[in-house]
Write a protein that holds these residues in place. Structure first.
Motif, PDB file in Angstrom:
ATOM      1  N   THR A  90       0.858  -1.188   0.000  1.00  0.00           N
ATOM      2  CA  THR A  90       0.000   0.000   0.000  1.00  0.00           C
ATOM      3  C   THR A  90       0.891   1.234   0.000  1.00  0.00           C
ATOM      4  OG1 THR A  90      -1.716  -1.147   1.265  1.00  0.00           O
ATOM      5  CG2 THR A  90      -1.823   1.253   1.219  1.00  0.00           C
ATOM      6  N   THR A  91       0.629   2.159  -0.912  1.00  0.00           N
ATOM      7  CA  THR A  91       1.442   3.369  -0.962  1.00  0.00           C
ATOM      8  C   THR A  91       1.008   4.349   0.125  1.00  0.00           C
ATOM      9  OG1 THR A  91      -0.021   4.543  -2.483  1.00  0.00           O
ATOM     10  CG2 THR A  91       1.678   3.125  -3.462  1.00  0.00           C
ATOM     11  N   VAL A  92       1.897   5.285   0.418  1.00  0.00           N
ATOM     12  CA  VAL A  92       1.587   6.313   1.412  1.00  0.00           C
ATOM     13  C   VAL A  92       0.341   7.088   0.998  1.00  0.00           C
ATOM     14  CG1 VAL A  92       2.401   8.491   2.411  1.00  0.00           C
ATOM     15  CG2 VAL A  92       3.956   6.533   2.230  1.00  0.00           C
ATOM     16  N   GLY A  93       0.265   7.465  -0.286  1.00  0.00           N
ATOM     17  CA  GLY A  93      -0.885   8.227  -0.759  1.00  0.00           C
ATOM     18  C   GLY A  93      -2.191   7.478  -0.577  1.00  0.00           C
TER      19      GLY A  93
ATOM     20  N   ALA B 255      -7.767  17.582   2.841  1.00  0.00           N
ATOM     21  CA  ALA B 255      -6.896  17.816   3.996  1.00  0.00           C
ATOM     22  C   ALA B 255      -5.552  17.122   3.831  1.00  0.00           C
ATOM     23  CB  ALA B 255      -7.573  17.317   5.272  1.00  0.00           C
ATOM     24  N   ALA B 256      -5.479  16.151   2.918  1.00  0.00           N
ATOM     25  CA  ALA B 256      -4.274  15.325   2.787  1.00  0.00           C
ATOM     26  C   ALA B 256      -3.003  16.116   2.472  1.00  0.00           C
ATOM     27  CB  ALA B 256      -4.506  14.240   1.741  1.00  0.00           C
TER      28      ALA B 256
ATOM     29  N   PHE C 203       6.728  11.313  -0.570  1.00  0.00           N
ATOM     30  CA  PHE C 203       6.708   9.857  -0.375  1.00  0.00           C
ATOM     31  C   PHE C 203       5.380   9.232  -0.797  1.00  0.00           C
ATOM     32  CE2 PHE C 203       9.950  11.443   2.421  1.00  0.00           C
ATOM     33  CZ  PHE C 203      10.933  10.466   2.426  1.00  0.00           C
ATOM     34  N   LEU C 204       4.570   9.953  -1.572  1.00  0.00           N
ATOM     35  CA  LEU C 204       3.223   9.485  -1.891  1.00  0.00           C
ATOM     36  C   LEU C 204       3.212   8.117  -2.558  1.00  0.00           C
ATOM     37  CD1 LEU C 204       1.469  12.741  -3.175  1.00  0.00           C
ATOM     38  CD2 LEU C 204       1.133  11.565  -1.001  1.00  0.00           C
ATOM     39  N   LYS C 205       4.190   7.842  -3.412  1.00  0.00           N
ATOM     40  CA  LYS C 205       4.196   6.581  -4.157  1.00  0.00           C
ATOM     41  C   LYS C 205       5.055   5.508  -3.494  1.00  0.00           C
ATOM     42  CE  LYS C 205       3.135   8.755  -8.594  1.00  0.00           C
ATOM     43  NZ  LYS C 205       1.727   8.301  -8.523  1.00  0.00           N
TER      44      LYS C 205
END
Length: 326
Positions: free
Chosen positions: A106-109, A125-126, A138-140
């Motif tokens: 699971t990615t951070v995003g 809000a993200a 670091f989303l991916k």
């Protein structure tokens, strides 16, 4: 059956309406009180660090504050609502528990969006939450590939997705090396400064107490046996004076007048009623404060039967909890 009395009688004073208020809190396990008559209140933007030896009741207290466990006696109110009324308190409360497993593949995003949806918060809000945690780049990345410090910051930011007023964190720096501890503490401090977040942090780390705490409470045997607050400018409270008056009815009959006089003294941090006596919390432990206090009250024709040094300050409480030996 009734819980043992809390000899500390500790309740932090705050000029603001408390966002977290605990009164006479107790919880029993196998017929014996594991948490007994805990009382304190927390104002907006204040941080309380709860310290104590293993088995002293720190994590059990946090479960009661969060509503994950129900008290047998007493109350916990968050933004004016009982902690057991989860539907009403959930919007005001964020919780970070120990050793939470992170999902693989699971990615951070994706993880942040899942947590936002779980809390029925707004997805827009993200970006701000990720930026405050330093995780925008670091989303991916898969969450399991993050460093220990970044994983902990990710857990914290998800607990804040719905914009709560109070954050409860159980050992937020546990298992992290010094560098990652520093990163997490800096992040928590930023939340406090920028969002006015109130926090209750259970910790074994002296650095966390010194960096974040406005108040420190010592747990022992399921009781909050001591509570101290910082003075202005981040200084630790030096000591307290126990005031016993010639007139035993003075406190009950003239508390408003007496409280005003005591709070006007330049060395006063706080003044609290304790039956017919008063506990005067001072900015320092200067020996001359005994004579100064006696003289200041005598000017108003208020006379003392006895005056003595009382509870220790924050540094002494931390040492008493056993943390000073770590």
């Amino acid at each position: 059956m009734s819980p043992a009395a809390n000899t500390a009688g500790a309740q932090p004073a705050s000029g603001a309406v408390p966002v977290l208020e605990v009164r006479g809190l107790g919880a029993a396990v196998n017929g014996h009180f594991a948490i007994a008559e805990v009382e304190f209140s927390l104002g907006r933007g204040e941080t309380l660090a709860i310290v104590g030896r293993n088995g002293s009741g720190k994590s059990s207290l946090l479960r009661l504050l969060s509503g994950l466990a129900a008290p047998d006696v007493g109350t916990v109110r968050i933004a004016g609502h009982a902690s057991t009324d989860w539907q009403r308190t959930a919007p005001h409360l964020g919780l970070v528990q120990q050793a939470k497993e992170m999902p693989s593949h699971t990615t951070v995003g994706d993880y942040v969006l899942q947590q936002i949806d779980l809390r029925r918060a707004r997805r827009d809000a993200a970006p701000r939450l990720l930026a405050m945690a330093g995780l925008s780049d670091f989303l991916k990345h898969e969450v399991t590939a993050l460093s220990g410090g970044n994983r902990r910051k990710l857990q914290i930011l998800c607990a804040l997705a719905h914009g709560p007023e109070v954050l409860l964190a159980d050992e937020p720096c546990a298992g992290l090396d010094a560098q990652f501890q520093s990163e997490v503490m800096a992040y928590l401090n930023e939340l406090k400064q920028q969002l006015g977040m109130s926090m209750v942090i259970v910790t074994h780390h002296l650095d966390e107490v010194e960096a974040l705490a406005d108040l420190v409470g010592v747990m022992d045997g399921g009781r909050l046996v001591r509570l101290a607050r910082r003075g202005e400018g981040g200084r630790s409270e030096g000591a307290s004076l126990a005031l016993d008056f010639d007139d035993p009815d003075l406190v009950a009959q003239q508390w408003s007048r007496l409280s005003g006089m005591l709070h006007a003294l330049p060395w006063t941090l706080d003044a609290r009623r304790e039956g017919s006596q008063v506990r005067l919390y001072c900015r320092s432990g200067e020996a001359a404060l005994l004579a100064k206090t006696v003289g200041a009250l005598a000017e108003h024709e208020i006379h003392l039967r006895n005056i003595r040094w009382g509870e220790p300050g924050m540094k002494e409480l931390i040492r008493a909890s056993g943390m000073g030996d770590r």
